[in-house]
Every structure is written in C-alpha cells, then in structure tokens.
Design a protein around this motif. Sequence first.
Motif, PDB file in Angstrom:
ATOM      1  N   GLU A   1       0.819  -1.127  -0.046  1.00 49.40           N
ATOM      2  CA  GLU A   1      -0.082   0.095  -0.076  1.00 49.40           C
ATOM      3  C   GLU A   1       0.845   1.223   0.073  1.00 49.40           C
ATOM      4  OE1 GLU A   1      -2.796  -0.168   3.350  1.00 49.40           O
ATOM      5  OE2 GLU A   1      -3.720  -2.062   2.614  1.00 49.40           O
ATOM      6  N   GLY A   2       0.489   2.060  -0.776  1.00 49.45           N
ATOM      7  CA  GLY A   2       1.291   3.468  -0.993  1.00 49.45           C
ATOM      8  C   GLY A   2       2.219   3.483  -2.041  1.00 49.45           C
ATOM      9  N   ASP A   3       2.588   2.281  -2.654  1.00 48.67           N
ATOM     10  CA  ASP A   3       3.620   2.169  -3.559  1.00 48.67           C
ATOM     11  C   ASP A   3       2.815   2.638  -5.027  1.00 48.67           C
ATOM     12  OD1 ASP A   3       5.699   1.255  -1.991  1.00 48.67           O
ATOM     13  OD2 ASP A   3       5.548  -0.910  -2.596  1.00 48.67           O
TER      14      ASP A   3
ATOM     15  N   GLU B   1       5.557 -17.193   0.760  1.00 51.33           N
ATOM     16  CA  GLU B   1       6.703 -16.311   1.433  1.00 51.33           C
ATOM     17  C   GLU B   1       5.675 -15.744   2.855  1.00 51.33           C
ATOM     18  OE1 GLU B   1       9.517 -16.753   1.451  1.00 51.33           O
ATOM     19  OE2 GLU B   1      10.246 -17.137  -0.533  1.00 51.33           O
ATOM     20  N   PRO B   2       5.495 -16.411   3.827  1.00 51.68           N
ATOM     21  CA  PRO B   2       4.684 -16.145   4.935  1.00 51.68           C
ATOM     22  C   PRO B   2       4.998 -14.798   5.512  1.00 51.68           C
ATOM     23  CG  PRO B   2       5.090 -18.332   5.127  1.00 51.68           C
ATOM     24  CD  PRO B   2       6.160 -17.867   4.173  1.00 51.68           C
ATOM     25  N   VAL B   3       6.226 -14.343   5.587  1.00 48.76           N
ATOM     26  CA  VAL B   3       6.801 -13.126   6.102  1.00 48.76           C
ATOM     27  C   VAL B   3       6.351 -11.932   5.445  1.00 48.76           C
ATOM     28  CG1 VAL B   3       8.654 -14.290   7.352  1.00 48.76           C
ATOM     29  CG2 VAL B   3       8.754 -13.246   5.029  1.00 48.76           C
ATOM     30  N   LEU B   4       5.813 -12.162   4.203  1.00 48.47           N
ATOM     31  CA  LEU B   4       5.456 -10.765   3.369  1.00 48.47           C
ATOM     32  C   LEU B   4       4.333 -10.142   4.285  1.00 48.47           C
ATOM     33  CD1 LEU B   4       5.271 -12.285  -0.186  1.00 48.47           C
ATOM     34  CD2 LEU B   4       6.969 -10.592   0.822  1.00 48.47           C
ATOM     35  N   SER B   5       4.458  -8.769   4.079  1.00 47.26           N
ATOM     36  CA  SER B   5       3.423  -7.933   4.843  1.00 47.26           C
ATOM     37  C   SER B   5       1.920  -8.139   4.262  1.00 47.26           C
ATOM     38  CB  SER B   5       3.524  -6.408   4.295  1.00 47.26           C
ATOM     39  OG  SER B   5       2.456  -5.647   4.594  1.00 47.26           O
ATOM     40  N   ASP B   6       1.069  -7.920   5.236  1.00 46.81           N
ATOM     41  CA  ASP B   6      -0.472  -8.342   4.762  1.00 46.81           C
ATOM     42  C   ASP B   6      -1.066  -6.907   4.129  1.00 46.81           C
ATOM     43  OD1 ASP B   6      -0.615  -6.280   7.101  1.00 46.81           O
ATOM     44  OD2 ASP B   6      -1.520  -7.886   8.372  1.00 46.81           O
ATOM     45  N   LYS B   7      -0.234  -6.113   3.787  1.00 42.83           N
ATOM     46  CA  LYS B   7      -0.653  -4.762   3.241  1.00 42.83           C
ATOM     47  C   LYS B   7       0.088  -4.838   1.668  1.00 42.83           C
ATOM     48  CE  LYS B   7      -1.372  -1.595   6.938  1.00 42.83           C
ATOM     49  NZ  LYS B   7      -0.800  -2.214   8.090  1.00 42.83           N
ATOM     50  N   LEU B   8       0.055  -6.170   0.989  1.00 47.79           N
ATOM     51  CA  LEU B   8       0.522  -6.263  -0.156  1.00 47.79           C
ATOM     52  C   LEU B   8      -0.727  -5.844  -1.338  1.00 47.79           C
ATOM     53  CD1 LEU B   8       2.168  -9.951  -0.816  1.00 47.79           C
ATOM     54  CD2 LEU B   8       3.161  -7.531  -0.254  1.00 47.79           C
ATOM     55  N   ILE B   9      -0.132  -5.160  -2.243  1.00 45.55           N
ATOM     56  CA  ILE B   9      -1.151  -4.921  -3.300  1.00 45.55           C
ATOM     57  C   ILE B   9      -1.032  -5.531  -4.609  1.00 45.55           C
ATOM     58  CG2 ILE B   9      -1.681  -2.643  -2.309  1.00 45.55           C
ATOM     59  CD1 ILE B   9      -0.140  -1.127  -4.547  1.00 45.55           C
ATOM     60  N   ALA B  10       0.242  -6.116  -4.673  1.00 48.40           N
ATOM     61  CA  ALA B  10       0.684  -6.717  -6.110  1.00 48.40           C
ATOM     62  C   ALA B  10       1.685  -7.623  -5.766  1.00 48.40           C
ATOM     63  CB  ALA B  10       0.812  -5.855  -7.086  1.00 48.40           C
ATOM     64  N   ALA B  11       1.799  -8.762  -6.616  1.00 43.87           N
ATOM     65  CA  ALA B  11       2.995  -9.696  -6.449  1.00 43.87           C
ATOM     66  C   ALA B  11       3.138 -10.432  -7.774  1.00 43.87           C
ATOM     67  CB  ALA B  11       2.774 -10.667  -5.276  1.00 43.87           C
ATOM     68  N   TYR B  12       4.329 -10.491  -8.052  1.00 45.76           N
ATOM     69  CA  TYR B  12       4.787 -11.247  -9.333  1.00 45.76           C
ATOM     70  C   TYR B  12       5.792 -12.227  -9.124  1.00 45.76           C
ATOM     71  CZ  TYR B  12       1.994  -7.672 -11.992  1.00 45.76           C
ATOM     72  OH  TYR B  12       1.035  -7.004 -12.368  1.00 45.76           O
ATOM     73  N   ALA B  13       5.779 -13.320  -9.765  1.00 42.80           N
ATOM     74  CA  ALA B  13       7.036 -14.323  -9.911  1.00 42.80           C
ATOM     75  C   ALA B  13       7.881 -14.089 -10.886  1.00 42.80           C
ATOM     76  CB  ALA B  13       6.706 -15.544  -9.706  1.00 42.80           C
ATOM     77  N   VAL B  14       9.241 -14.228 -10.631  1.00 42.92           N
ATOM     78  CA  VAL B  14      10.320 -13.911 -11.824  1.00 42.92           C
ATOM     79  C   VAL B  14      11.447 -15.208 -11.619  1.00 42.92           C
ATOM     80  CG1 VAL B  14       9.882 -11.637 -12.122  1.00 42.92           C
ATOM     81  CG2 VAL B  14      11.540 -12.249 -10.654  1.00 42.92           C
TER      82      VAL B  14
END
Lengths: 409, 509
Positions: free
Chosen positions: B87-89, B120-133
């Motif tokens: 959030e905020g990015d 990755e369970p340590v990721l923030s719960d405020k994610l707004i997008a995620a991509y795998a590379v």
Amino acid sequence: MSDLKSIECDLCIIGSGLAGMAAALFAAARGLSVVQMGHTGEIIFASGLLDLLGVHPVSEKRLWSDPWAAIDALVRDIPHHPYARLKKEDIKAAFDEILAFLEETGLTYHRNIDRNTGVLTSLGTVKTTYAVPHTMWKGVRALKEKSDCLIVDIRGLKGFSGRQIVAAFENEWSHLRSARISFPDSDHLNEMYTEHMANALLLPYNREKLAGVVQPLVKESSIVGLPAILGLYQTHEVISHLEELVGIPIFEIPTIPPSVPGLRLKEAFERGLRLKGVQYFSLTRALQVRQTAAGHFETQIGRDVVEHIVDSRGVILASGRFIGGGLHADRTHIRETILDSRGHLINQAGLAIDDAFRPLADSGGPAFESLFAAGSILAHNDWKRVKCGAGLAIATAFGAVNAFVRLCR
Amino acid sequence: MLIIGGGATGTGIARDLALRGVRCILVEQGDINAGTSGANHGLLHSGARYVSSDQGSAIECREEGALLKQMAPQCIDDAGGLFVAVEGDDEKYVAEFPHLCSECGIPVKELDLKEARELEPVLSDKLIAAYAVNDASIDPFKLSLENIAQAQELGCTLLRFTKVIGFEKKNNKIQATHLQDTVTGEKIIIDANQVVNASGAWAGEVAALAGVKIDIICSKGSLLVTHNRITDRVVNRLRASANADILVPGGTVSILGTTSIRIENLNQVYPTVEEVDAMVGEAVKMIPALENARFIRAYAGVRPLVGSRTASDDRNVSRSFALIDHTDDGLENFVSISGGKLTTYRLMAEKTADLVCGHLGVSKPCLTRTEPLPETQPGKWTQPGLAPKLWMQKHEPEDILLCECEMVPKSVVDSIVDAIRKQDGQPDLKAISLRSRIGKGACQGTFCGVRVTAYLFDQGELTFDQCLAGLREFLGKRWHGQYPTLWDKQLVQSELLEALYCGLFGLEL
C-alpha cells in the motif's frame, strides 16, 4: 500472586557477577540480612584475574605499573568515572576485604600492593592485572625472570597452542619450550574441555597419570606452565601434589572464557556467602521492582514467572551491562532492564549515579532514596579498555553497601 | 597479457583467455574479490529490476542469468524471485511492470496475494501486487575462486597483494607495468603485450596512471546480513529502485540491501548506522518481521558506474558495462572494462577477451558460453551451510570444529591452507576467512579467531607477529561490519568479544 509469602530482608542484591557477589559479602559482613539473585552471571566469563586499573588514557594505550597513580590520573581526566566517587583508602579496603574472604574459602590471591603484575595469556600476550590467583603466581615470576620454562598444551583443547606462546617470545625468552600431551584416559575423546579436565584432577589417581605424562618432558626446565585446569576446587592440594610428582613448580595460564578460574570464583563466592547467611537464588531474575507505600522495595523474582517476592529496605542493582542483561539496546534506545521502561538516548551507556551510588532520575537527584547500583552497569567505566573490571565491581559494591549502611543509621 | 583486478570480471577474463590458449598474469592489489565483487548482494538478476529504467541491461541480465544457471550451477541457488508492492507504492509502476517484462522477454507470472503470502509467509499483509520471476542467488566468492582456479590450471599466473604503481609508455604503447607487493614492499616489472584494466571501481585510478581519463562515478551500496534465512526466494520491492528494496537468500542467511551514496574515497567504504536504520525502516514495509530480526553484520561495496556525473540519482546511470579501447587516447595496447553487474560478468569478460584477442591476432572463439565452469576445491567453502552438511555426513569425530557458529571443521581449514599454498599465498586468518564461513557467523570471530590462530600455529603456518597482525586485521574488518548493527543480541555478542580480546588479552594495546 497473593499466596506468595514475601521474604523480608535489609538489602536485595540483583546480579550475581563479581559486583553482586562483592556487594553481598560487604553487606553480610556489616550485619545486614541479604537476599541475592542472578542468572549464570558474568562471573563465569571472568578470567580469574582481578584488575584494578591498567590503562589510561585509552587513546594513548598507556600502561601503568602503579595502579594507584593511574587512578589519580583517571579521576582527574574522567571525573565521572565511578572510581572518582571513592577514596583510594576505600578501594584498598574493599580489595583487602575481598581477598581475605577468598583466602578463607581456599582461593588464595597474590599481588604486589602498589604495583600491577604481568600475566602470560594463552594468546601469547602479557596481560596487565593486579591480583592474581595463586595458581598463576609462579608463572608471573617465570615470565619476569625468563626462567627455563616448559609450556604444556593438550591435544583437543581448542584455542591454546604452546607453540604460539613460545613464538610470541622468540627473541627474548630463549629457554621457553612447548610440548603437547594427551590428557590421561582421553583417547576416546576428540575435543577436550577445561572444566572436565579440572574436575578429573580432583582425583589423586588422575593427577598421578597426568604427572606421569608431563614428567618425562621436563628435562632441563625448572618450571612448567599448563592451561588453567589444575583442579576445579582445592587448587592448593591439586597443585602441590602435581609439583611433588613432577619435581618442579607448576603454574596455570588463563584460557578463553568461560574458564575454570571464573568457575572457581563463582563457586567460592556461592559457598562462602551461604556460610555468611546470604540467601541466594541462582538462575533467578528480578522480574519487577516497585516501591511500597512504606518506602520499602518489593522485588518479584523467578525464572520466568514470579516465584518469590522480596521485601527489602534497599536494593543494589549489580545486573551488569549487555552480557549480564542489566542493560538492553534496541535499534534506537538503551535502557536499564528492570526499573526503566522508557529508555534513554545515551551514548556513554550505563547508569549515572550520585556520590552514594544511587542512580539518578531526570531531576538530577537520586531516583529512589535506597536504590543503589554497582559494577559494570555504571556509566563512564569502559572497564575492558582501562582494565579495571574487578576493581570497579569490588570498589563500587563497597561504596554502595557503605552508603546504604550510613542511610540505615 | 596482463590483467589488472581479481574480481569477477578479472578472473572471468583470465579464464576466458586461458581457454583460448592465451598466457596471462593476473594482478590484484588485495585478495580475490577484495573489492565490489566481494561486497554485493549475490543476486543473479532475472532482468526484471531494470525493465523500466534500462531495458538494455534488463535483456543482458535475462540472457546471462539463464546461461550462468547452465554453466555454473554449483555457484547458484536457483531460488526464484518475487516482486511485491505494498500500500502506498506507485500504482502506475505496478501496472506497467508485466508489460515491460514481456517487452524484454523476461518471464513473469502474476500471483494472487494469498498465493504470494503462502509462498513467503513473512510478507506484509498490506501487499497490493505480487509477481514471480526467475531471480536467483549466486555466490560471488565461489564464482571468482572457480574462475581463477581453472585459469591457473591452464597456465595463468596469479599475483595477489600486488598493486600497479605506474606504467612506462613508448611509441603509443605500454612498454612495462610497475608493480609493488603490498605486503613486502618488493617492486616488480611486468612486460606484457596487452594490458587489461579490470579494476572495477579503481579503473579510473589505474587509467590515470597510464595518463588516460575514464569518467567513473563511485556509488556506495550497503547491505545487511541476518542471522537466519528469512525467505526462500529473492524478494524485490515492486517500485522504481530505492533503498532496501531487495532481500536475497544466501544459504543459511538473508541479505538486505541496498543504499546508493556517491563517494570519492574508495579506501574508506564502510556501512553507517544511518544507512542501517534507513534500510531496516524501509524494508519492514515489505517484510515486517525484519523489525525484530537479528542482524549480525553489515558491509558496503562500491558500484563503479561509467557515465555522466550529472545524473540526479546514481541509480539512473546505466548498469550496462563500458569496454574502452584506449587506442583513441593514444595507447594501442591498453583496454579498460568497468561498470556492469555481477550477473553480466561473463559477457563482460567475453567482450574484453574478444577485443584483446583482436589486438593480438588470436582468432580462437570464446568458450565460456559452452564450457561449464568446473567445480574445484578452493571455491567450495564459501557457501553458507555446506561445511556443516559435509561434516555431518562424514561424521569423523576427530575432525573437530574450529568455528562453531558456521560449523567449520579443521579439515576444511587444512584444505584451504593447502589451496592457498598452491597459489604461493600466505595462509593467514584473513585469507582463510575469505575462503570460508569463518568469522561470518553470530560470534563474528570471538571464538574462531583465537582457535583458528592457535590451530595455524600448531600446523606451523605463522610467525607470532603475523598472527597478532592477522588477528587484529581480521577483527578490525569484522568490527566495521558489526558496529552499525549493535543492538539487542548482537550487542551482547560484541561486548563478549571486547571482554575477551581487550579485557583479557589486551590485543588492542
């Protein structure tokens, strides 16, 4: 919690490092009833050497042979150093009292009253210190006189190489040799620990075997140095027996902590203080301290949960710095761990005190009338570099206890 | 052929030329990877980091990353990577990202947020997008040690602790190169047909000795090492490059970075308290657990950026490399290579070798695209977690551990000492720590420093002065890394170290 009965006493001492032990002794000797607690304590990390003051100023790395003159210079330049709050006579008296007590428990120390002493370390350096356990004292003279000396090291004991010590004195001590032995009956072991060997040597049988291995290596040497393993206790008996068997004097070389000389100090204090009536809770922390309406302190103690409550007229914080857990740092603040929940932005980390060794509040006056602090938790001490660790612990404990006694009168 | 610089590029050039049958001497002022190659993230880029700012670099990274996974798998942990925004990015950046990746041919897969947090369970719960590379981590020490090991086997000579102090020029050529042994002070002269300046951040200084000017910007990047591995994959912040955007796993630890600060003095490159604070403060937005993670040390490296000093942010300067033939500057046998990235080191070596082979009239083609990098002994012990694994498997109890944090037994020290001897080097504590995990664990040298020193004495490897000097230098180096991370447990650790080395041994005197 209401069913916990409080233990009443004059003085509650938090911490079981050298400062806590010294404070308990001074208090008991002055007729105070004492409850003391601490976890393993910094004391097992003690080298066994008791420093008074070795280096000042730190920036110039100046070594002093006269520790008392060094103290004069130190308190002139660093007026907030804890030593500045004590008279030299008091520091002397404190040392005398501690060494007499240790002698009583069988742990004899030697010193030159007005001079520092150089002790050979396992690294090959010479450590400047003040009071030296009797187990190492003959080595001091061998080092000074560059006697015909054999250093014996032990297969499987990590971090101790006789060859390294010999190499350190290559050009100045021609009659220094080294040899490596296997500790008796250790063929099945790959790694050797000083504590186990020191324990084994309590048995005369093992001393005979060790002497049997060392004796043939002696040749023209007039003295033998070994790692500090010569008895976990009863060092007089262990060493004189070994000397009799080997035929020449034997001394110990301090090893990396946690080491046997540190364990000996811990054991001697615990045993000696029990005899003087100190009520000691080992592996126990002070979880919370609060002041009662009557002006007493109520200290909750336990391993994780409250197990006892100590009701005392005074408290001495001798809980150490970061290793001992007396201070804690997060990313932005350093705080005292028991009474200070806010934290301060401070750089000379430690407790600021008044002349009676009482921690100060923001107002500049003592935080509590009868809360004292002693040892490495005090601000401005830098004991590791100025080499004043033991002196600081002993002298400030002396100062804190005496201040409390004056207050009680 | 003389190669100046023993980092990834220099050792890569040495191997490339050796495979073409060209005889080389490689000189390095410190030890292998003493500069930037030893102080980076250890990240093998998929290219996705550069899709917005520098598509050329993005494509180079994609191609080289895929090739290195084939050619040097022993140096790579093909962990995969995530790009995540919180959030905020900048949402515009997030929206453009997959298209830009596709334009550069970089595989990318959108993840739903739940899926990302399961990976990755340590990721923030405020994610707004995620991509795998296809990001991966690479061990830069192992890489350079393997490159130089093969080059040496094929006849290349390595001179460590040897610094260029001047050039003799005649008829538009470098006639001789003057060097000095930085340990003994001894001077030597090398008469080489071609000189390659692969000295990375020092390329400007070396070129200046030859009377040639290269415009290099030096940008410091600081990184932080955690006590435990925090994530399985590389985790990138999905935004235009900024501080503390990337967390890279490295065996049993994770590495958080970086910063970007322009510097002038290359010999005083240390991480600061302010950088550490700024990085942790920023990274917690992506991975909140970093707030209470134990960080055991920090380190800093210098990115050599070839380009315009007028760029407003050094991150916008191209990350592509610059290969300069100084014929135009009036020196026909002098070539400089700088800039670039660890991921593209092989390509940089290939292009440089092509150029100098052209000068020499050597027509043999580059083999590093097709010949896998052989696995050798000396490069083996830098990998976190390997020494304990083999020690457990072998289970030889007499092979006692000298370093308990990283579980390095004496047999590993023996094999490293042996390898250093073969390179005519001095097997001291510093050289051994560079080639193993010794000193890199939680105790930061408190116990292993004393133990390895005593062990080397028993093996007759040192004199006493070397021992104390080596120990001081080793601890000094560890201190620079420790001091910005001194809080909580690491402060306790550091106090113990000080109590031992200052309080008992008086080593500081």
